[in-house]
Design a protein around this motif. Sequence first.
Motif, PDB file in Angstrom:
ATOM      1  N   ALA A 116       4.640   5.152   2.206  1.00  0.00           N
ATOM      2  CA  ALA A 116       5.073   6.647   2.396  1.00  0.00           C
ATOM      3  C   ALA A 116       5.300   7.031   3.834  1.00  0.00           C
ATOM      4  O   ALA A 116       6.056   7.856   4.391  1.00  0.00           O
ATOM      5  N   LEU A 117       4.208   6.611   4.648  1.00  0.00           N
ATOM      6  CA  LEU A 117       4.113   6.958   5.998  1.00  0.00           C
ATOM      7  C   LEU A 117       5.393   6.490   6.840  1.00  0.00           C
ATOM      8  O   LEU A 117       6.091   6.994   7.467  1.00  0.00           O
TER       9      LEU A 117
ATOM     10  N   LYS B  80      -1.273  -2.301  12.887  1.00  0.00           N
ATOM     11  CA  LYS B  80      -2.055  -1.051  12.022  1.00  0.00           C
ATOM     12  C   LYS B  80      -3.206  -0.631  13.003  1.00  0.00           C
ATOM     13  O   LYS B  80      -4.167  -1.564  12.962  1.00  0.00           O
ATOM     14  N   PRO B  81      -3.548   0.335  12.999  1.00  0.00           N
ATOM     15  CA  PRO B  81      -2.827   1.555  12.691  1.00  0.00           C
ATOM     16  C   PRO B  81      -1.676   1.974  13.651  1.00  0.00           C
ATOM     17  O   PRO B  81      -1.950   1.741  15.006  1.00  0.00           O
ATOM     18  N   ILE B  82      -0.450   2.306  13.340  1.00  0.00           N
ATOM     19  CA  ILE B  82       0.466   2.385  14.322  1.00  0.00           C
ATOM     20  C   ILE B  82       0.518   3.564  14.888  1.00  0.00           C
ATOM     21  O   ILE B  82      -0.233   4.573  14.469  1.00  0.00           O
TER      22      ILE B  82
ATOM     23  N   ARG C 173      -8.467  -1.273   8.971  1.00  0.00           N
ATOM     24  CA  ARG C 173      -7.238  -0.677   9.742  1.00  0.00           C
ATOM     25  C   ARG C 173      -6.056  -0.435   8.565  1.00  0.00           C
ATOM     26  O   ARG C 173      -5.494   0.474   8.859  1.00  0.00           O
ATOM     27  N   THR C 174      -6.306  -0.996   7.313  1.00  0.00           N
ATOM     28  CA  THR C 174      -5.446  -0.626   6.666  1.00  0.00           C
ATOM     29  C   THR C 174      -5.469   0.998   5.737  1.00  0.00           C
ATOM     30  O   THR C 174      -4.355   1.703   6.143  1.00  0.00           O
TER      31      THR C 174
ATOM     32  N   PHE D  21      -0.490  10.028   9.312  1.00  0.00           N
ATOM     33  CA  PHE D  21      -0.046  11.126   8.493  1.00  0.00           C
ATOM     34  C   PHE D  21      -0.863  12.159   9.494  1.00  0.00           C
ATOM     35  O   PHE D  21      -0.136  13.285   9.746  1.00  0.00           O
TER      36      PHE D  21
ATOM     37  N   ASN E 269       0.834  -1.097   0.191  1.00  0.00           N
ATOM     38  CA  ASN E 269       0.041   0.072   0.017  1.00  0.00           C
ATOM     39  C   ASN E 269       0.649   1.291  -0.055  1.00  0.00           C
ATOM     40  O   ASN E 269       1.606   1.521   0.886  1.00  0.00           O
ATOM     41  N   ALA E 270       0.625   2.077  -0.928  1.00  0.00           N
ATOM     42  CA  ALA E 270       1.752   3.065  -1.386  1.00  0.00           C
ATOM     43  C   ALA E 270       1.524   4.190  -0.192  1.00  0.00           C
ATOM     44  O   ALA E 270       2.578   4.726   0.183  1.00  0.00           O
ATOM     45  N   SER E 271       0.344   4.384   0.284  1.00  0.00           N
ATOM     46  CA  SER E 271       0.268   5.530   1.404  1.00  0.00           C
ATOM     47  C   SER E 271       1.058   4.784   2.831  1.00  0.00           C
ATOM     48  O   SER E 271       1.534   5.731   3.538  1.00  0.00           O
ATOM     49  N   ASN E 272       0.869   3.534   2.876  1.00  0.00           N
ATOM     50  CA  ASN E 272       1.588   3.087   4.184  1.00  0.00           C
ATOM     51  C   ASN E 272       3.259   3.043   4.178  1.00  0.00           C
ATOM     52  O   ASN E 272       3.861   3.423   4.940  1.00  0.00           O
TER      53      ASN E 272
ATOM     54  N   GLN F  93       0.327  -9.096   4.596  1.00  0.00           N
ATOM     55  CA  GLN F  93      -0.391  -9.465   3.356  1.00  0.00           C
ATOM     56  C   GLN F  93       0.295  -8.767   2.126  1.00  0.00           C
ATOM     57  O   GLN F  93      -0.103  -7.605   2.025  1.00  0.00           O
TER      58      GLN F  93
ATOM     59  N   LEU G 197      -6.990   3.178   7.823  1.00  0.00           N
ATOM     60  CA  LEU G 197      -6.783   4.084   9.079  1.00  0.00           C
ATOM     61  C   LEU G 197      -5.416   4.223   9.415  1.00  0.00           C
ATOM     62  O   LEU G 197      -5.010   5.193  10.198  1.00  0.00           O
ATOM     63  N   ASN G 198      -4.523   3.250   9.174  1.00  0.00           N
ATOM     64  CA  ASN G 198      -3.057   3.625   9.434  1.00  0.00           C
ATOM     65  C   ASN G 198      -2.399   4.645   8.616  1.00  0.00           C
ATOM     66  O   ASN G 198      -1.749   5.557   9.300  1.00  0.00           O
ATOM     67  N   ALA G 199      -3.113   4.915   7.500  1.00  0.00           N
ATOM     68  CA  ALA G 199      -2.546   6.308   6.755  1.00  0.00           C
ATOM     69  C   ALA G 199      -3.092   7.562   7.312  1.00  0.00           C
ATOM     70  O   ALA G 199      -2.466   8.465   7.549  1.00  0.00           O
TER      71      ALA G 199
ATOM     72  N   HIS H  20      -8.994  -6.053   9.178  1.00  0.00           N
ATOM     73  CA  HIS H  20      -7.881  -5.786   8.393  1.00  0.00           C
ATOM     74  C   HIS H  20      -8.258  -4.626   7.467  1.00  0.00           C
ATOM     75  O   HIS H  20      -7.168  -3.790   7.220  1.00  0.00           O
TER      76      HIS H  20
ATOM     77  N   HIS I  66       8.677   8.126   5.682  1.00  0.00           N
ATOM     78  CA  HIS I  66       8.757   9.461   6.421  1.00  0.00           C
ATOM     79  C   HIS I  66       8.859   9.221   7.891  1.00  0.00           C
ATOM     80  O   HIS I  66      10.109  10.123   8.360  1.00  0.00           O
ATOM     81  N   LEU I  67       8.561   8.559   8.672  1.00  0.00           N
ATOM     82  CA  LEU I  67       8.770   8.372  10.199  1.00  0.00           C
ATOM     83  C   LEU I  67      10.228   7.769  10.281  1.00  0.00           C
ATOM     84  O   LEU I  67      10.619   8.551  11.387  1.00  0.00           O
TER      85      LEU I  67
ATOM     86  N   THR J 121       1.453  -4.984  10.514  1.00  0.00           N
ATOM     87  CA  THR J 121       0.418  -5.565   9.831  1.00  0.00           C
ATOM     88  C   THR J 121      -1.068  -5.222  10.476  1.00  0.00           C
ATOM     89  O   THR J 121      -1.270  -4.810  11.746  1.00  0.00           O
ATOM     90  N   ALA J 122      -1.995  -4.975   9.626  1.00  0.00           N
ATOM     91  CA  ALA J 122      -3.449  -4.894   9.835  1.00  0.00           C
ATOM     92  C   ALA J 122      -4.193  -5.947  10.238  1.00  0.00           C
ATOM     93  O   ALA J 122      -5.321  -6.021  10.927  1.00  0.00           O
TER      94      ALA J 122
ATOM     95  N   HIS K 283      -2.860  11.410   0.514  1.00  0.00           N
ATOM     96  CA  HIS K 283      -2.557   9.824   1.283  1.00  0.00           C
ATOM     97  C   HIS K 283      -3.835   9.782   2.353  1.00  0.00           C
ATOM     98  O   HIS K 283      -4.691   8.862   2.355  1.00  0.00           O
TER      99      HIS K 283
END
Lengths: 125, 390
Positions: free
Chosen positions: A18-19, A107-109, B170-171, B179, A13-16, A57, B173-175, B167, A22-23, A85-86, B201
Amino acid sequence: MNASQSILVVDDNASNVALLEHLLKLEGYDVRVAFDAEAALQSISERPPTLLVTDIQLPGMSGLDLARRLKSRAGTSVIRILAVTAFAMAADEARALEAGCDGYVAKPIDTRHFSGVVASLLNRT
Amino acid sequence: MNAPVDLPRSILLVEDNPGDADLIQDLLSESTRLPAIRVIHVVSLSAAMAVLRSLPVEAVLLDLRLPDGSGVQCVDTVRAEAHDVPIVVLTGLDDDELAMSCIAAGAQDYLSKLEVRSRTLIRAIDHAVARAREVLERRRSERLEREKDLLLEASRLQGEFVANMSHELRTPLNAIIGFSELIYDGRVDVASPSLHTFVGHILTSARHLLQLINDVLDMAKFGAGKIEVDCRSVVLATLIQEVADVMQSNFANKAIVLELDLDPRVVQAWADPNRLKQVLFNYLSNALKFTPEAGRVTIRTFAVDEQRFELEVEDSGVGIKAEDIGKLFSEFHQVRSSTGEFHAGTGLGLALTKRLVEAQGGAVSVRSQPGLGSVFSASFWRIPPTEARS
């Protein structure tokens, strides 16, 4: 100060990606990314990271299979592995640790504590 | 063996010969077994039917020569009326062949009237009742076992669904949380272009979350029979173009060519415009997921006849294994592609699509060749079904 320690982030997942990128860069780590296990293996064979931060996954080979594979080979067994992981049930954590992951974050972290988890894995001898 | 308290108290004697009936009643009253057996005596099959319909009878003693029936037919008639009541056949002659066909027809036992004694008669009745109870008991426990299996399977699927939903929620929601937290904590340089990217994002993930919630709500509405479908005459090409425009950039990102192949004969459709778009959107999302980079996806329409048309989405993806095709449209089932890859979703998209199409009077289908691709199709009305000639 952390630049000598390299981290490979694997998530489809590209957003994850990127997160996490960055972090971890905020902490000064040398960060590389991959979107699946095959690309991760390629990256590892070129330059093994100190820590692998991987989703479970993934398309194709799963993060758990990737962990098993790395831990079963002499050249890569020293790479520490953090599953992010979610899959957030208790059994999922057990599965991740059983596959050879050294740590597990659901996740969410929590971005305020994530770097602490990473630092403790890197400082573990 | 059953405890005495379970022994039958009430039996139906179907016997038109007064002498034979008296003999049987005498034999039964000679018995000292408790509880005593109460005999309901009738002289025809039709009277027996009336009793079986209205009174509790624990066993039937059945003669085979009655004014309104004879032979095995008597057993068949009683069986048809009372599926579970034990039947003991009384034969005048010692006719083994007839007796065996009565057993095959569902009688528990047979006795020759010429030889019968009080004790054998009572024993035959008690055994017949005990056997019938065993059969009932076994059937009941088999039924319970089947029901238990179904419940366990439903509960397993429910558990799987909840785990999948967790699952899937959460995916994104993580972003969203990740962010937002970073920006809120001042850990993103507001002057850098990263800020814009990161907010992007958050937006994408939030929209994905909304889609997920809408799918789940739609599914729940279907479950409660509350889905609203508002069919009217719509211009098909416009709807298709709108969906294609929305999806175009997603396909472009994977260098997949999205083509339209629309039958010029099919101008109007009789459908709910939003629901038809949702169907196409679901099929296209699926095609996007399973088609590798630089592939090809085609939206096709064609007239089946003057009244109906098919809407198809063909992809050059990895295809679906034959054994998985049957499960594709069922709820909670997530199917692996033919290469064994697992693509997570809510497990609801195609199940929802099927119901949406059916609610508009159509049907869904799929054909696929592993390695070559799949064609998902949905049929719709071109004209109001009320105007359609049969």
